[in-house]
Structures are given as structure tokens and as C-alpha cells.
Design an enzyme around this catalytic site. Structure first.
Site, PDB file in Angstrom:
ATOM      1  N   ASP A 162       0.852  -1.203   0.000  1.00  0.00           N
ATOM      2  CA  ASP A 162       0.000   0.000   0.000  1.00  0.00           C
ATOM      3  C   ASP A 162       0.891   1.257   0.000  1.00  0.00           C
ATOM      4  O   ASP A 162       0.870   2.065   0.928  1.00  0.00           O
ATOM      5  CB  ASP A 162      -0.947   0.024   1.199  1.00  0.00           C
TER       6      ASP A 162
ATOM      7  N   HIS B 259       9.757  -0.411   8.529  1.00  0.00           N
ATOM      8  CA  HIS B 259       8.808  -1.519   8.708  1.00  0.00           C
ATOM      9  C   HIS B 259       8.825  -2.493   7.524  1.00  0.00           C
ATOM     10  O   HIS B 259       9.081  -3.685   7.690  1.00  0.00           O
ATOM     11  CB  HIS B 259       7.385  -0.971   8.856  1.00  0.00           C
TER      12      HIS B 259
END
Ligand code: RIB
Ligand code: CA
Length: 303
Positions: free
Chosen positions: A8, A238
Site C-alpha cells: 500500500d 517496517h
């Protein structure tokens, strides 16, 4: 290693896609896109733009615009900016999405590369759950699922209980953990130990003028959020940490446990150990400095 990143993009997603392009061990088969940091059509546009910048002719298959059976939360614009790339907006539409949906593409590639394909999911898990529902053999056709998500032994980031990717589609995550493929969970337990600071971005941009310069430019907004809201001097790598876990698992300390996801109420998105479910490998610790060094070393080789 054959890899599909379900993504995303998203600033740290962009960093992870750049890393995958630079990593010699990785054959990036394609990207599948999902809502989360931004709307799914922007995820797809951003993904195609990144692949164009990276000179990769890999397909982008667009996926879910909303969560399974729960309200879809607004995109995390306060973290990733109005269009997913911080202050940088009006990213051009380059090329077109693959004609198949993300779930169909994932199922097809898992069949074609049976036993070889690693799927790294770095956004809400909607597409992965849909692929498992579309083809019951998907979970065994893929070699491994590596998920950036969860906060098993530490607080969450989007709420005190939940990490953002799991929170955005808790039901999808719980469906996956009920009958998981071979799975590695790369959660906040380790990704907050791989902070990337302003000086790191500046040094990267000095070595990789185009891609490193772009990542530096889009990260300003993200670093500001981490400082003002998180009190941190850097942003979590991340998604790059999850991609690195696909090829460098020895850099991680893992424990095996079943997982359950809270799917309603104030603790929605919490990822809880549960012995009665099939085990996944949960990352509990990482060589954080080693991950940061590997990321810089590889991405610095890009133009
Ligand atoms: O919690 C961090 C995760 O949520 C990362 O994948 C980031 O891109 C956002 O999607
Ligand atoms: Ca992401």
C-alpha cells in the site's frame, strides 16, 4: 528468490520496493496493491511509478479497495501524506494495471511457481485472505508468507493494542492465522528496532541521486510524524525489514506460536498468541543495525 510484494505505497513501502529491486537474491515477479496508507488506485499508481523509476518491467495487479466485512478506515494521510508519498503529490499515471485482480494474480503466480514463490505482505491482509479463499491450494502452493504486521509482545502504533496493517483489516488477518501458510510475522516487536534517520536518508541520497533522492524527499513528511507523534528521531523501516526477513531470516530471533486477532471492540487488531492455532514464526528480536546497514548498502547501488 521469486517474490511478490503486496503493498500500500506508502513511504516505507516505497523503500521496501526499492530494496527489493536492488537485492541480488530477489527476482521481483510483481506487485499487488491494496488500500491502507492510501486509496488502492493511488497505491497502484504509486507502485507503477516506482517500478518505472526502478526500470523494472514487473506487473502491478490491483486489489482490495476496502476491508473484509468491517468498516474501512480512512487512509493514513497524517502519516503518509494525501497521496501516499508525503508532500509529493500529482504522481503521474505510468502504464496500466495488470488485467487480473491481486487475488487472481497471486493465485496464478503461486500455481506457476509452485513451491518457489515467497509473498511479502506489507499492507492490510485483504488480498492474501481473498487469494486463500479463491484457491484453497494457495497456502500450500506458495513457499512462504512473510507479513509486516502485528504487535505481539509490544504496544501497537495505530491504537495502543494494534499495528496498522492488522488494524485496517483484522478479519482478513484472523482468517489467515486460523489456517496459515508457512508464515513469518515481522511486527513492531522488531521493526521499531530498525529506525532510519534524516542523516541516513541524506547519506543515501548522496549515493543514489535519483532513487535515494526521491526516498529522501518523500520521507520528510514521515519523519516529521515520527518526531512529533512518536518522539522518535527516525522512522521504522517496517516494510524493508519484512522484505529483508524473506532472504535473511538468520538476522531475526523468532518464536513459534499460533495467533488470533481481535476483530471487534476497542482492542480490534490486537494480535494475541494462542496455542490452539497452527504456529507461525513471530520475530521477537532483530539485528537492527545490521538491517539498516544492509538496506543502505543495497539501495545506495541504485541510480
Ligand atoms: O505499521 C506499519 C505498517 O503500516 C507499514 O506497512 C506501513 O506502510 C503501514 O502500511
Ligand atoms: Ca505498508
Amino acid at each position: 528468490m521469486k517474490l511478490i510484494i503486496d503493498t500500500d505505497p506508502g513511504i516505507d513501502d516505497a523503500m521496501a520496493i526499492a530494496y527489493a529491486a536492488a537485492a541480488p537474491e530477489i527476482d521481483l515477479i510483481g506487485l499487488t496493491t491494496v488500500f491502507g496508507n492510501t486509496h488502492v488506485h493511488q497505491s497502484s499508481r504509486n507502485a507503477r511509478f516506482l517500478l518505472h523509476m526502478l526500470g523494472l518491467d514487473a506487473p502491478v495487479a490491483e486489489g482490495a479497495a476496502c476491508a473484509i466485512g468491517q468498516d474501512t478506515h480512512a487512509p493514513s494521510e497524517h502519516v503518509h501524506g494525501p497521496e501516499g508519498f508525503g508532500d509529493i503529490t500529482d504522481i503521474p499515471e505510468i502504464g496500466a494495471n495488470h488485467p487480473k485482480s491481486a487475488a487472481e494474480f497471486l493465485v496464478d503466480m503461486a500455481r506457476r511457481h509452485k513451491g518457489e514463490l515467497v509473498v511479502c505482505a506489507v499492507g492490510p491482509l485483504t488480498n492474501i485472505a481473498q487469494a486463500m479463499q479463491l484457491d484453497p491450494a494457495f497456502a500450500t502452493n506458495i513457499k512462504r508468507l512473510v507479513i509486516m504486521g502485528g504487535a505481539v509482545y509490544c504496544p501497537g502504533n495505530i491504537t495502543p493494542h494494534a499495528e496498522a496493517n492488522i488494524y485496517h483489516d483484522a478479519k482478513a488477518a484472523d482468517v489467515i492465522f486460523a489456517a496459515p501458510p508457512e508464515t513469518v510475522l515481522v511486527g513492531l516487536d522488531v521493526t521499531l528496532k530498525t529506525l532510519y534517520e534524516t542523516a541516513d536518508f541524506d547519506a543515501l541520497a548522496d549515493q543514489s541521486l535519483d532513487m535515494g533522492g526521491f526516498l529522501r524527499d518523500i520521507s520528510r513528511f514521515y519523519l516529521k510524524f515520527y518526531k512529533e507523534v512518536g518522539g522518535l528521531e527516525g522512522c521504522g523501516l517496517h516494510d524493508s525489514t519484512a522484505v529483508i526477513a524473506c532472504t535473511h531470516e538468520p538476522m531475526f530471533e523468532t518464536v513459534e506460536t499460533g495467533l488470533q486477532v481481535v476483530t471487534e471492540g476497542p482492542e480490534t487488531g490486537a494480535t494475541r498468541p494462542i496455542p490452539s492455532r497452527p504456529p507461525v514464526r513471530v520475530c521477537r528480536d532483530v539485528d537492527g543495525a545490521g538491517v539498516v546497514h544492509l538496506f543502505t548498502e543495497r539501495v545506495a547501488t541504485l541510480p
